[in-house]
Design a protein around this motif. Structure first.
Motif, mmCIF file in Angstrom:
data_model
loop_
_atom_site.group_PDB
_atom_site.id
_atom_site.type_symbol
_atom_site.label_atom_id
_atom_site.label_comp_id
_atom_site.label_asym_id
_atom_site.label_seq_id
_atom_site.Cartn_x
_atom_site.Cartn_y
_atom_site.Cartn_z
ATOM 1 N N PHE A 1 0.822 -1.214 0.000
ATOM 2 C CA PHE A 1 0.000 0.000 0.000
ATOM 3 C C PHE A 1 0.856 1.264 0.000
ATOM 4 O O PHE A 1 0.432 2.293 -0.528
ATOM 5 N N ARG A 2 2.060 1.184 0.559
ATOM 6 C CA ARG A 2 2.966 2.327 0.451
ATOM 7 C C ARG A 2 3.251 2.627 -1.017
ATOM 8 O O ARG A 2 3.235 3.789 -1.433
ATOM 9 N N GLY A 3 3.504 1.586 -1.814
ATOM 10 C CA GLY A 3 3.739 1.781 -3.238
ATOM 11 C C GLY A 3 2.547 2.389 -3.940
ATOM 12 O O GLY A 3 2.692 3.275 -4.792
ATOM 13 N N LEU A 4 1.337 1.937 -3.591
ATOM 14 C CA LEU A 4 0.130 2.507 -4.187
ATOM 15 C C LEU A 4 0.011 3.998 -3.849
ATOM 16 O O LEU A 4 -0.240 4.828 -4.738
ATOM 17 N N PHE A 5 0.206 4.333 -2.580
ATOM 18 C CA PHE A 5 0.105 5.741 -2.170
ATOM 19 C C PHE A 5 1.201 6.577 -2.817
ATOM 20 O O PHE A 5 0.971 7.721 -3.228
ATOM 21 N N ALA B 1 8.424 11.434 3.555
ATOM 22 C CA ALA B 1 7.933 10.263 4.279
ATOM 23 C C ALA B 1 9.059 9.282 4.577
ATOM 24 O O ALA B 1 9.102 8.672 5.658
ATOM 25 N N THR B 2 9.987 9.122 3.628
ATOM 26 C CA THR B 2 11.127 8.228 3.862
ATOM 27 C C THR B 2 12.036 8.788 4.944
ATOM 28 O O THR B 2 12.610 8.036 5.741
ATOM 29 N N GLY B 3 12.190 10.112 4.986
ATOM 30 C CA GLY B 3 12.962 10.734 6.065
ATOM 31 C C GLY B 3 12.336 10.481 7.428
ATOM 32 O O GLY B 3 13.047 10.192 8.407
ATOM 33 N N VAL B 4 11.002 10.551 7.497
ATOM 34 C CA VAL B 4 10.302 10.232 8.750
ATOM 35 C C VAL B 4 10.524 8.769 9.108
ATOM 36 O O VAL B 4 10.683 8.417 10.284
ATOM 37 N N ARG B 5 10.544 7.927 8.099
ATOM 38 C CA ARG B 5 10.809 6.500 8.326
ATOM 39 C C ARG B 5 12.166 6.295 8.992
ATOM 40 O O ARG B 5 12.288 5.494 9.929
ATOM 41 N N VAL B 6 13.192 6.999 8.522
ATOM 42 C CA VAL B 6 14.527 6.857 9.105
ATOM 43 C C VAL B 6 14.516 7.300 10.566
ATOM 44 O O VAL B 6 15.100 6.633 11.443
ATOM 45 N N GLY B 7 13.848 8.423 10.859
ATOM 46 C CA GLY B 7 13.752 8.882 12.246
ATOM 47 C C GLY B 7 13.017 7.888 13.124
ATOM 48 O O GLY B 7 13.436 7.612 14.263
ATOM 49 N N ALA B 8 11.902 7.329 12.619
ATOM 50 C CA ALA B 8 11.148 6.336 13.382
ATOM 51 C C ALA B 8 11.979 5.079 13.614
ATOM 52 O O ALA B 8 11.896 4.449 14.680
ATOM 53 N N CYS C 1 4.884 3.499 9.887
ATOM 54 C CA CYS C 1 4.841 4.961 10.013
ATOM 55 C C CYS C 1 4.907 5.633 8.638
ATOM 56 O O CYS C 1 4.151 6.570 8.350
ATOM 57 N N GLU C 2 5.813 5.158 7.784
ATOM 58 C CA GLU C 2 5.957 5.724 6.443
ATOM 59 C C GLU C 2 4.684 5.538 5.628
ATOM 60 O O GLU C 2 4.230 6.462 4.930
ATOM 61 N N THR C 3 4.087 4.338 5.705
ATOM 62 C CA THR C 3 2.880 4.054 4.940
ATOM 63 C C THR C 3 1.718 4.932 5.406
ATOM 64 O O THR C 3 0.941 5.440 4.582
ATOM 65 N N ALA C 4 1.584 5.114 6.719
ATOM 66 C CA ALA C 4 0.510 5.962 7.248
ATOM 67 C C ALA C 4 0.666 7.403 6.752
ATOM 68 O O ALA C 4 -0.324 8.050 6.362
ATOM 69 N N LEU C 5 1.890 7.899 6.742
ATOM 70 C CA LEU C 5 2.126 9.268 6.264
ATOM 71 C C LEU C 5 1.852 9.377 4.770
ATOM 72 O O LEU C 5 1.245 10.355 4.295
ATOM 73 N N ALA D 1 -0.240 7.562 3.112
ATOM 74 C CA ALA D 1 -1.695 7.492 2.940
ATOM 75 C C ALA D 1 -2.323 8.871 3.123
ATOM 76 O O ALA D 1 -3.227 9.258 2.359
ATOM 77 N N TRP D 2 -1.844 9.609 4.100
ATOM 78 C CA TRP D 2 -2.372 10.961 4.332
ATOM 79 C C TRP D 2 -2.023 11.885 3.170
ATOM 80 O O TRP D 2 -2.871 12.651 2.697
ATOM 81 N N PHE D 3 -0.776 11.786 2.682
ATOM 82 C CA PHE D 3 -0.373 12.605 1.537
ATOM 83 C C PHE D 3 -1.232 12.271 0.308
ATOM 84 O O PHE D 3 -1.667 13.163 -0.423
ATOM 85 N N ALA D 4 -1.457 10.968 0.066
ATOM 86 C CA ALA D 4 -2.240 10.556 -1.096
ATOM 87 C C ALA D 4 -3.681 11.045 -0.984
ATOM 88 O O ALA D 4 -4.291 11.466 -1.982
ATOM 89 N N TRP D 5 -4.238 10.996 0.212
ATOM 90 C CA TRP D 5 -5.601 11.476 0.424
ATOM 91 C C TRP D 5 -5.695 12.973 0.144
ATOM 92 O O TRP D 5 -6.663 13.451 -0.457
#
Length: 433
Positions: A145-149, A165-172, A200-204, A206-210
């Protein structure tokens, strides 16, 4: 996609603003795996942890690779809510298959058969790898789903959000590696932290895609069955591509200098992932930005410029910065570092062939001729199998790493030539199709 965006003429500046955030995304993804290795290297039984995590990632990549093209498929196929629902079904089906395969390896005797009998790892490493694969069974759904978003966001030309989002992933990831120590041990710590940071990356995303919305182009939307027919050849091609380095490693592992050649090939592949990996983003650039022949010519100029830059950087690392990058940063011994000079210099032409292949793959994806992509990868795989047979006739004095680099570059060239032959005379397919 708004008509005003489609009407704009493509420029090198527009291409750069689209492409380079995706390049940064590739670098950040490679950094996250380096962070996990650095954390595991600080554990008490670090050798077991690193070996088991490495084996678990190899198995995961082998089975999960069919879902790595979800963003490309989304860009090419999603044109409204109906096609989006079909793409969601496609993501769920592929993720279910991958998760089931990983679960069989993690929780059934099939794991020992694959890890101990086929891959030949020790019982201790096999047990630790299976423990690491347990949380990874959930990864296919989030990466799918990350790929879809990501595809929806890239199609909206907001590629900086993907890198964010990938930067947030590294921090998480850094946080989860610290918080997970009381709960997980060894390789499973790295796997659990990887799962958590990707959630965390996928959730972010998803929000960007929405926020970006789906967008419409007026094109006829495909049914779920048509989307599966489109996506499955792409998934098959992506999975078969993962076997290419395995076949090359199998060929050179039978040479007299096998140990040195395999070690050198591993180092070069990691460096090529950083230097040439971003050329994959040419597919997204073509599918999103190219509307006319003039746009395609701009993309070609950009491609040649980036390829030249990557070639120059490769030569710089191989020659003047060899002691700094390969010695001080990567910590390679002098004999291995000097052994890499010539083969890594030869790799300077790899970005050109790799980029050309991705541009051609983008054309067939845009024209919905994805079966051609499977044929090209199958040809590449068959070529390497024939080289495997031919290698049995080679004299024993040929350095294994030179043979490996020849196979890597020539197989990429063979795929590019096949795709160019199939594309001959075809017109540019607009991104809004």
């Amino acid at each position: 996609m708004p008509d005003s965006l489609c009407a704009q003429r493509l420029t090198l500046r527009t291409l750069s603003l689209f492409f380079f955030p995706l390049l940064l995304n590739v670098q950040l993804m490679s950094v996250s795996h380096a962070i996990i290795n650095a954390a595991l290297a600080r554990l008490e039984d670090y050798i077991l942890a690193l070996a088991a995590f490495s084996v678990a990632m190899v198995v995961h990549l082998l089975f999960a690779s069919p879902s790595y093209q979800n963003h490309t498929i989304t860009i090419a196929i999603v044109r409204g809510r109906r096609s989006l629902r079909g793409m969601v079904l496609c993501v769920c089906l592929i993720a279910t298959y991958v998760s089931l395969m990983l679960g069989l390896i993690a929780f059934t005797p099939l794991g020992d058969l694959l890890l101990r009998r086929i891959l030949g790892v020790t019982p201790e490493i096999a047990a630790a790898a299976r423990q690491a694969l347990a949380p990874m069974c959930l990864l296919p759904f989030f990466t799918g789903f990350r790929g879809l978003f990501q595809g929806l966001v890239i199609r909206a030309r907001l590629t900086h959000l993907v890198s964010l989002a990938t930067g947030v992933r590294v921090g998480a990831l850094l946080l989860l590696l610290h918080l997970g120590r009381p709960w997980f041990a060894g390789a499973q710590l790295g796997a659990a932290a990887l799962l958590g940071c990707i959630i965390c990356e996928t959730a972010l995303m998803a929000w960007f895609a929405w926020r970006c919305g789906i967008g419409t182009s007026g094109a006829v939307e495909k049914t779920p069955l048509e989307i599966l027919r489109f996506a499955l050849p792409v998934a098959f091609s992506s999975g078969l591509q993962q076997t290419i380095p395995v076949v090359i490693s199998a060929i050179i592992s039978r040479l007299p200098d096998a140990a040195l050649a395999l070690a050198a090939f591993g180092v070069i592949r990691a460096l090529l992932f950083l230097l040439s990996g971003p050329m994959r983003n040419l597919q997204q650039a073509y599918l999103t930005l190219v509307e006319t022949d003039a746009d395609y010519r701009v993309l070609l100029r950009f491609f040649f410029s980036v390829s030249l830059g990557m070639a120059a950087l490769t030569l710089a690392i191989a020659l003047p910065f060899n002691p700094l990058i390969l010695g001080s940063v990567l910590g390679l011994a002098d004999d291995l570092r000097l052994y890499l000079v010539l083969p890594f210099c030869l790799c300077a032409i790899f970005p050109l062939f790799y980029g050309a292949t991705n541009l051609l793959r983008a054309h067939f994806t845009a024209s919905h001729q994805t079966l051609v992509l499977s044929q090209a990868t199958l040809l590449k795989f068959t070529y390497l199998l024939l080289c495997w047979l031919g290698s049995l006739l080679l004299p024993p004095g040929i350095p294994g790493i030179l043979l490996a680099i020849f196979l890597l570059i020539s197989s990429e060239c063979a795929e590019a030539l096949f795709l160019r032959w199939r594309r001959a005379g075809a017109a540019i397919v607009p991104a809004s199709r």
